[in-house]
Each structure stands twice: as C-alpha cells, then as structure tokens.
Design an enzyme around this catalytic site. Structure first.
Site, PDB file in Angstrom:
ATOM      1  N   LYS A   1      -2.383  -0.053  12.476  1.00 40.60           N
ATOM      2  CA  LYS A   1      -0.996   0.296  12.755  1.00 40.60           C
ATOM      3  C   LYS A   1      -0.704   1.683  12.217  1.00 40.60           C
ATOM      4  O   LYS A   1      -1.343   2.071  11.245  1.00 40.60           O
ATOM      5  CB  LYS A   1      -0.010  -0.707  12.147  1.00 40.60           C
ATOM      6  CG  LYS A   1      -0.282  -1.209  10.722  1.00 40.60           C
ATOM      7  CD  LYS A   1      -0.331  -0.277   9.553  1.00 40.60           C
ATOM      8  CE  LYS A   1       0.796   0.603   9.182  1.00 40.60           C
ATOM      9  NZ  LYS A   1       0.547   1.368   7.924  1.00 40.60           N
TER      10      LYS A   1
ATOM     11  N   TYR B   1       6.452  -2.075   9.185  1.00 46.95           N
ATOM     12  CA  TYR B   1       6.439  -3.467   8.683  1.00 46.95           C
ATOM     13  C   TYR B   1       7.843  -4.058   8.712  1.00 46.95           C
ATOM     14  O   TYR B   1       8.024  -5.243   8.977  1.00 46.95           O
ATOM     15  CB  TYR B   1       5.929  -3.512   7.237  1.00 46.95           C
ATOM     16  CG  TYR B   1       4.461  -3.228   7.100  1.00 46.95           C
ATOM     17  CD1 TYR B   1       3.524  -4.235   7.308  1.00 46.95           C
ATOM     18  CD2 TYR B   1       4.007  -1.965   6.741  1.00 46.95           C
ATOM     19  CE1 TYR B   1       2.167  -3.974   7.171  1.00 46.95           C
ATOM     20  CE2 TYR B   1       2.663  -1.700   6.604  1.00 46.95           C
ATOM     21  CZ  TYR B   1       1.751  -2.707   6.823  1.00 46.95           C
ATOM     22  OH  TYR B   1       0.407  -2.452   6.693  1.00 46.95           O
TER      23      TYR B   1
HETATM   24  P1  NDP Z   1      -7.423   7.288   4.296  1.00 48.64           P
HETATM   25  O1  NDP Z   1      -6.929   8.664   4.284  1.00 48.64           O
HETATM   26  O2  NDP Z   1      -7.717   6.630   2.990  1.00 48.64           O
HETATM   27  O3  NDP Z   1      -8.763   7.179   5.165  1.00 48.64           O
HETATM   28  C1  NDP Z   1      -8.842   7.686   6.464  1.00 48.64           C
HETATM   29  C2  NDP Z   1     -10.314   7.934   6.782  1.00 48.64           C
HETATM   30  O4  NDP Z   1     -10.390   8.417   8.108  1.00 48.64           O
HETATM   31  C3  NDP Z   1     -10.958   9.016   5.932  1.00 48.64           C
HETATM   32  O5  NDP Z   1     -11.472   8.557   4.705  1.00 48.64           O
HETATM   33  C4  NDP Z   1     -12.079   9.494   6.840  1.00 48.64           C
HETATM   34  O6  NDP Z   1     -13.165   8.606   6.752  1.00 48.64           O
HETATM   35  C5  NDP Z   1     -11.496   9.303   8.230  1.00 48.64           C
HETATM   36  N1  NDP Z   1     -11.043  10.559   8.850  1.00 48.64           N
HETATM   37  C6  NDP Z   1     -11.547  11.099   9.985  1.00 48.64           C
HETATM   38  N2  NDP Z   1     -10.935  12.232  10.300  1.00 48.64           N
HETATM   39  C7  NDP Z   1     -10.034  12.459   9.335  1.00 48.64           C
HETATM   40  C8  NDP Z   1      -9.114  13.510   9.101  1.00 48.64           C
HETATM   41  N3  NDP Z   1      -8.985  14.529   9.949  1.00 48.64           N
HETATM   42  N4  NDP Z   1      -8.342  13.448   8.002  1.00 48.64           N
HETATM   43  C9  NDP Z   1      -8.427  12.398   7.146  1.00 48.64           C
HETATM   44  N5  NDP Z   1      -9.284  11.366   7.328  1.00 48.64           N
HETATM   45  C10 NDP Z   1     -10.098  11.410   8.411  1.00 48.64           C
HETATM   46  O7  NDP Z   1      -6.383   6.413   5.122  1.00 48.64           O
HETATM   47  P2  NDP Z   1      -6.149   4.848   5.092  1.00 48.64           P
HETATM   48  O8  NDP Z   1      -7.436   4.139   5.033  1.00 48.64           O
HETATM   49  O9  NDP Z   1      -5.139   4.530   4.085  1.00 48.64           O
HETATM   50  O10 NDP Z   1      -5.446   4.630   6.524  1.00 48.64           O
HETATM   51  C11 NDP Z   1      -6.181   4.618   7.720  1.00 48.64           C
HETATM   52  C12 NDP Z   1      -5.387   3.860   8.788  1.00 48.64           C
HETATM   53  O11 NDP Z   1      -5.207   2.530   8.346  1.00 48.64           O
HETATM   54  C13 NDP Z   1      -3.993   4.415   9.053  1.00 48.64           C
HETATM   55  O12 NDP Z   1      -3.695   4.317  10.407  1.00 48.64           O
HETATM   56  C14 NDP Z   1      -3.075   3.502   8.245  1.00 48.64           C
HETATM   57  O13 NDP Z   1      -1.784   3.388   8.834  1.00 48.64           O
HETATM   58  C15 NDP Z   1      -3.814   2.182   8.332  1.00 48.64           C
HETATM   59  N6  NDP Z   1      -3.572   1.351   7.166  1.00 48.64           N
HETATM   60  C16 NDP Z   1      -3.193   0.058   7.382  1.00 48.64           C
HETATM   61  C17 NDP Z   1      -2.949  -0.767   6.330  1.00 48.64           C
HETATM   62  C18 NDP Z   1      -2.565  -2.188   6.583  1.00 48.64           C
HETATM   63  O14 NDP Z   1      -2.154  -2.864   5.630  1.00 48.64           O
HETATM   64  N7  NDP Z   1      -2.688  -2.694   7.788  1.00 48.64           N
HETATM   65  C19 NDP Z   1      -3.021  -0.307   4.953  1.00 48.64           C
HETATM   66  C20 NDP Z   1      -3.480   1.062   4.824  1.00 48.64           C
HETATM   67  C21 NDP Z   1      -3.721   1.845   5.916  1.00 48.64           C
HETATM   68  P3  NDP Z   1     -14.688   9.122   6.770  1.00 48.64           P
HETATM   69  O15 NDP Z   1     -14.808   9.992   5.568  1.00 48.64           O
HETATM   70  O16 NDP Z   1     -15.464   7.870   6.693  1.00 48.64           O
HETATM   71  O17 NDP Z   1     -14.880   9.867   8.048  1.00 48.64           O
END
Ligand code: NDP
Length: 374
Positions: free
Chosen positions: A144, A228
């Site tokens: 989401k 949410y």
């Molecule tokens: P993070 O910033 O912690 O992680 C995002 C990951 O995406 C990065 O670690 C990286 O992984 C990858 N990535 C690829 N391109 C980019 C870029 N240009 N900039 C930053 N990151 C990039 O985010 P979250 O994990 O917190 O969130 C990710 C998604 O999950 C969002 O859409 C958020 O809304 C959703 N989310 C949902 C939750 C829920 O409860 N349902 C809770 C938290 C988040 P890599 O290094 O492996 O390429």
C-alpha cells in the site's frame, strides 16, 4: 529437529533408499539430494514468494512472517543492494538462481520456483514492478498504497487481467482480529446505528527519506498512514464515502517537508449523514479508530500496529489473540492463488483507496467539498 527427522524419513521413503543403502551415497551428495528432496516437497504444497525491495518492511516483517506461513515460503529476492544478498542468503537459504536485481528482474519469468512477486518498493515504483511481474507471468502482492495515481492503478489492473494472474494489496489489517471485530460491530450495527467515526494515525518521520519526497511517495503522511484510517472508516461503517472536505495542518517544520504535507485532517460524508473524520501526521503520535453508536463507543487503540491492538466496546474490552498479520495475509493470498478464488484485498480495493486519497488532496488544495464518484 523433529521436522528434519521427518523430512529425512520421507526422503528416504520416497527415494526408495533403505537405511543400509544410504551410506553408499557420498556425504555431500547425500546432503544435496536430501536438500533437493526437501525443497521439492516444499514446492509441492507451498507457493514460492519473491520479495522485491529489501527495505525496512521486507526485512523486519515480511521475511520473518514467511517463516510462519503454511501455504507459501520465501523463495527469492530482488534487490539493488548487492551487500544485502549474502545476508539474506545466509539467513533464509535462498539459492543463487533465485536472486535478482532490478536489471535482470524480467528473467524471473523463467523461474518456476517463483509463483508470487511481492512488491515492497517506494510507492512510485509499485506500478512499474507490478506490471513487469505480470508480464513475467507471476501473481502479485503490491504494498500500500497500490500506486500514486488512479491511472497507474488502472494500468496495473489491466496488466493483471491480461496475464490472467491475481493482484492483491498488502492490507494486513484485513487479517487482524481486532480490526475485523471493529468492522463487524460497526457495519452490522451491533450497538445500534453509528452517529460518528474518527480515526488518526501519525508518527514523527525522519528527514531525508523517500517518504518525504512527493515524486517517490505521491504525497505525505496521507499516502503512508492516512490510508489505514481511510480503510478503517470504510470497513467500520460498511459504506463508501460520497464526498470529502480536508484541511492541511500547519507546517511548523517546512525544511523537513518541502513538498509534502506535514499533517492533514479530512472529513468523509457517508450515506445517511454519517461523518468520518480522519487525521494523518508525520509529526504527532496518533493511533486509534473509534465509532460512536446508539449504545456507546467502540474503539481500537492502538489500531494499526503490527500487533498489540486493544479494543473496547460498550460491554467491555475485546479479547483476541495476537496474530502474525503478514503471515495470515500472505497465506490467504497463496490459498486464493491455489484455489483460483478471488483475494479479499484485491487491486480494485487498492484503486478505490487511491481514488479516495486523491479526492482528499483535491479537497485540501481547493478548500472545497469534493464529490467522490461511485
Ligand atoms: P524502505 O525505504 O525501508 O525500503 C524500500 C526498499 O526499496 C529499499 O531498501 C530498496 O531495497 C528498494 N528501493 C529501490 N529503489 C529505491 C529508491 N529509489 N529509493 C529507496 N529505496 C529503493 O521502505 P519500506 O520497506 O518501509 O516501505 C516499502 C513499501 O512498503 C512502501 O510502499 C510502504 O508504503 C510499504 N509498507 C507497508 C507497511 C504495511 O504495514 N503494510 C509497513 C511499511 C511499509 P534494495 O536495497 O533491496 O533495492
């Protein structure tokens, strides 16, 4: 250990190897064949999930949850950070053939280990990777908000249809007992007709992350947290809003929020003159969902966490066990895929919510009441 013993027994039985014959295999060959047999056994009844984007949520919640699932397992990873690969492989035993980066992602189409691709990237990348995953012939769970525009949602839905594969959104609270009870009590009017609803979700967001960049996130706390509350107001009422007004909160820290809101509040009008007020903030801590009914108040506080929900009703506290929401959510999707039945959190629901989020922003920008088309 017991699982290991059972699997070993099953392998020996299936392979038709007697205890006496086993030592005839060299130790490494025996272990390899044993490992392959386990993975084949697993694959037979569990669908393989590949996580795309190994950030906070994938690392802290989804991968651990996939150790508790019955119908799917963590089969692969897609990452742009090579340094994460050995850590994940060491922790979860992911073979080299199931590790991808964003460049070779499309070749995942040739990998039968991967049935479901779970897109856990920043919001603006959801559409691209979901569409590429469908082009690779896989089912998709997308985090989401589904996308940052309704048009992107439409493209994702079209790609799902064209591929004949299912699209689900990472709406974990639809598998969480306190929220399910809130939805039942409110929508079934167990304590009488609802006269008002309110929800709020907020925390202090650190500067310098993609969540505060409009291009990457599509907006501020509304896209991330307000979604949410939007959902909560809809499932508690069991209705869809028909119009909305919204007000941006004061920007007390403009340097941290150059292009997204710091906080905002909105009011949905539902049929029957019911109003639902929502607040989302990157600066204050809020975490509740409540409804006032004829016979008293129903409330969840906290409402949106990964666990530890608490609920009260006019008859006293709600009592439900804590569950692993993400494990339930992913298992439910795997079952939908296996049985070819629709997911309860489909792409259409994700699109509906993006439409509501856009209407809230439109109301905030215009200062006017915005009608929400059905
Ligand atoms: P993070 O910033 O912690 O992680 C995002 C990951 O995406 C990065 O670690 C990286 O992984 C990858 N990535 C690829 N391109 C980019 C870029 N240009 N900039 C930053 N990151 C990039 O985010 P979250 O994990 O917190 O969130 C990710 C998604 O999950 C969002 O859409 C958020 O809304 C959703 N989310 C949902 C939750 C829920 O409860 N349902 C809770 C938290 C988040 P890599 O290094 O492996 O390429």
């Amino acid at each position: 250990m017991e699982t290991f013993r059972k699997s070993r027994r099953t392998f020996i039985r299936n392979a038709g190897i007697t205890g006496a014959a086993l030592p005839l295999l060299g130790p490494v060959q025996a272990i390899n064949e044993f490992t392959n047999a386990i993975s084949m056994e697993k694959k037979k009844d569990k669908l393989g999930v590949a996580l795309v984007g190994l950030g906070g949520y994938a690392t802290g919640q989804l991968a651990p949850a996939l150790q508790q699932t019955t119908h799917c397992y963590l089969a692969g990873i897609v990452t742009g950070s090579p340094e994460k690969i050995p850590v994940w492989q060491g922790k979860y035993g992911i073979p080299d053939k199931n590790v991808y980066n964003y460049g070779n992602f499309d070749s995942i189409r040739d990998n039968p280990d991967i049935d479901i691709i779970y897109v856990v990237l920043p919001n603006s990348l959801h559409a691209e990777y979901t569409i590429r995953a469908f082009a690779a012939g896989k089912h998709v769970i997308c985090e989401k908000p589904m996308a940052i525009t309704v048009e992107d949602c439409d493209r994702m839905l079209a790609a799902s249809k064209k591929a004949g594969k299912q699209l689900s959104i990472g709406y974990r609270l639809h598998f969480e007992p306190f929220n399910l009870e809130m939805a039942r009590l409110g929508s079934k009017q167990v304590y009488g007709k609802l006269s008002s609803m309110e929800g709020a979700f907020g925390f202090k967001a650190q500067a310098g992350q993609w969540r505060l960049d409009k291009k990457m996130a599509g907006g501020g706390p509304l896209m991330d947290l307000g979604i949410y509350v939007v959902q909560g107001l809809c499932y508690t009422s069991g209705m869809e809003p028909i119009s909305v007004t919204a007000l941006e909160g004061a920007k007390t820290d403009p340097a941290r929020f150059p292009d997204v809101e710091q906080s905002l509040s909105w009011t949905f009008s539902f049929p029957g003159k019911l109003e639902g007020k929502g607040t989302a903030s990157y600066d204050d801590s809020f975490n509740f969902l409540r409804a006032t009914a004829e016979k008293g108040m129903i409330e969840l506080k906290p409402a949106y966490n990964y666990g530890g929900q608490r609920g009260t009703t006019p008859e006293g506290p709600m009592t439900f066990p804590n569950v692993n929401q993400q494990a339930r959510q992913m298992d439910a999707f795997a079952q939908s895929v296996k049985s070819n039945t629709p997911t309860i959190v489909p792409g259409e629901l994700g699109k509906r919510d993006v439409k509501y989020l856009q209407a809230i922003y439109e109301a905030m920008a215009s200062g006017k009441t915005v009608k929400i088309p059905g």
